[in-house]
Design a protein around this motif. Structure first.
Motif, PDB file in Angstrom:
ATOM      1  N   ASP A 153       0.825  -1.204   0.000  1.00 43.82           N
ATOM      2  CA  ASP A 153       0.000   0.000   0.000  1.00 43.82           C
ATOM      3  C   ASP A 153       0.861   1.256   0.000  1.00 43.82           C
ATOM      4  O   ASP A 153       0.600   2.209  -0.746  1.00 43.82           O
ATOM      5  CB  ASP A 153      -0.933   0.007   1.203  1.00 43.82           C
ATOM      6  N   THR A 157       0.839   3.751  -3.475  1.00 45.29           N
ATOM      7  CA  THR A 157       0.248   5.074  -3.289  1.00 45.29           C
ATOM      8  C   THR A 157       1.294   6.176  -3.292  1.00 45.29           C
ATOM      9  O   THR A 157       0.951   7.357  -3.437  1.00 45.29           O
ATOM     10  CB  THR A 157      -0.565   5.126  -1.983  1.00 45.29           C
ATOM     11  N   TYR A 162      -3.215   7.190  -6.352  1.00 50.47           N
ATOM     12  CA  TYR A 162      -4.411   6.427  -6.034  1.00 50.47           C
ATOM     13  C   TYR A 162      -5.110   6.966  -4.790  1.00 50.47           C
ATOM     14  O   TYR A 162      -4.470   7.348  -3.812  1.00 50.47           O
ATOM     15  CB  TYR A 162      -4.058   4.959  -5.785  1.00 50.47           C
ATOM     16  N   VAL A 164      -7.497   5.559  -1.895  1.00 49.89           N
ATOM     17  CA  VAL A 164      -7.713   4.224  -1.346  1.00 49.89           C
ATOM     18  C   VAL A 164      -9.057   4.141  -0.633  1.00 49.89           C
ATOM     19  O   VAL A 164      -9.361   4.955   0.240  1.00 49.89           O
ATOM     20  CB  VAL A 164      -6.587   3.843  -0.366  1.00 49.89           C
ATOM     21  N   TRP A 177      -8.348   0.787  -5.313  1.00 49.29           N
ATOM     22  CA  TRP A 177      -7.576   1.984  -5.663  1.00 49.29           C
ATOM     23  C   TRP A 177      -8.312   2.722  -6.774  1.00 49.29           C
ATOM     24  O   TRP A 177      -8.641   2.140  -7.811  1.00 49.29           O
ATOM     25  CB  TRP A 177      -6.166   1.603  -6.104  1.00 49.29           C
TER      26      TRP A 177
END
Length: 264
Positions: A153, A157, A162, A164, A177
């Motif tokens: 993650d 990111t 993205y 989330v 995402w």
């Protein structure tokens, strides 16, 4: 045609020890046709639907890579492959192929996240990527299956913009995402359902008209059933492996069951 948003899936391909066997398998499973000019591109063979729309590519394993298992690879869009490559390494990833132009088609780089999940980035030139999605024989979705979701993650990111959202489900650790509010990728925590030898990886989904029939075809052609078939609000799906070991998922998006899960 507008450029795809940064981080969106734009292409998928796979490499095989036996390219001709792979072409036969996927032609029967998905009805794919192949570019007759592939020999001009070192046998990088683009596949198209019956309507002539490009949806993926198959290629032979390069010399010296015979011990690398067959696998599907996902390309994520970028407006600047070099800048994305810098973010990949800054975030703890590894470049396995530095950014380089592919003729006038575009610029690509291949990388691994800190957990070993392999993917590529694509800066489009004349090749814009998928010409069809969300129809039989075409790509529709992909998920990053991770054994270390905290590292996965944080990495993705940092590299891509993205947003989330987390699926509200006590039985699965699954994030969605998004880009500009639209879902583009999933992230699944790998549990004991996955064999221990399977590393973090990208799971690519292709649409089929009938999930069960597709599974039967894959098995008849020497493939294997890895999971499912299973009904869901998104469609009836199953994870399969082709005869050379490349794993992917088939999904019938017209056969659904249950309500869409809440995203927090």
């Amino acid at each position: 045609m507008p450029a795809p948003p940064e981080g969106a899936p734009v292409w998928a391909d796979a490499t095989f020890p036996d390219l001709e066997a792979a072409k036969t398998f996927y032609a029967e499973l998905f009805g794919w046709n192949y570019d007759p000019r592939a020999a001009e591109h070192r046998d990088y063979t683009q596949a198209s639907t019956a309507g002539g729309k490009r949806v993926a590519a198959l290629s032979p394993q390069p010399p010296g890579a015979r011990d690398v298992p067959a696998a599907w690879n996902l390309y994520l869009a970028t407006p600047d492959a070099a800048a994305t490559a810098e973010r990949i390494t800054s975030a703890g990833g590894t470049l396995t192929r530095e950014p380089a132009p592919v003729g006038d088609y575009g610029t690509m780089a291949t990388a691994q996240d800190p957990t070993g999940c392999r993917f590529s980035v694509w800066q489009p030139g004349t090749h814009r990527g998928f010409e069809a999605v969300n129809e039989p024989g075409a790509f529709c979705w992909a998920e990053v299956n991770s054994r270390d979701t905290a590292r996965t993650d944080a990495f993705f990111t940092s590299v891509f913009p993205y947003e989330v959202r987390t699926m509200a489900d006590d039985h699965v650790d699954f994030d969605v995402w998004q880009l500009a509010g639209a879902p583009v990728l999933g992230r699944l925590r790998m549990t004991g359902d996955f064999p221990e030898h399977v590393p973090s990886h990208v799971n690519v989904y292709f649409v089929v008209e009938d999930c069960d029939a597709a599974v039967e075809t894959a098995r008849r052609l020497g493939g294997s059933l890895l999971f499912g078939p299973m009904d869901s609000p998104f469609g009836r799906f199953a994870a399969v492996g082709d005869p050379q070991g490349a794993a992917f998922t088939v999904i019938d998006v017209t056969t659904t069951e249950g309500t869409m899960p809440r995203l927090d």
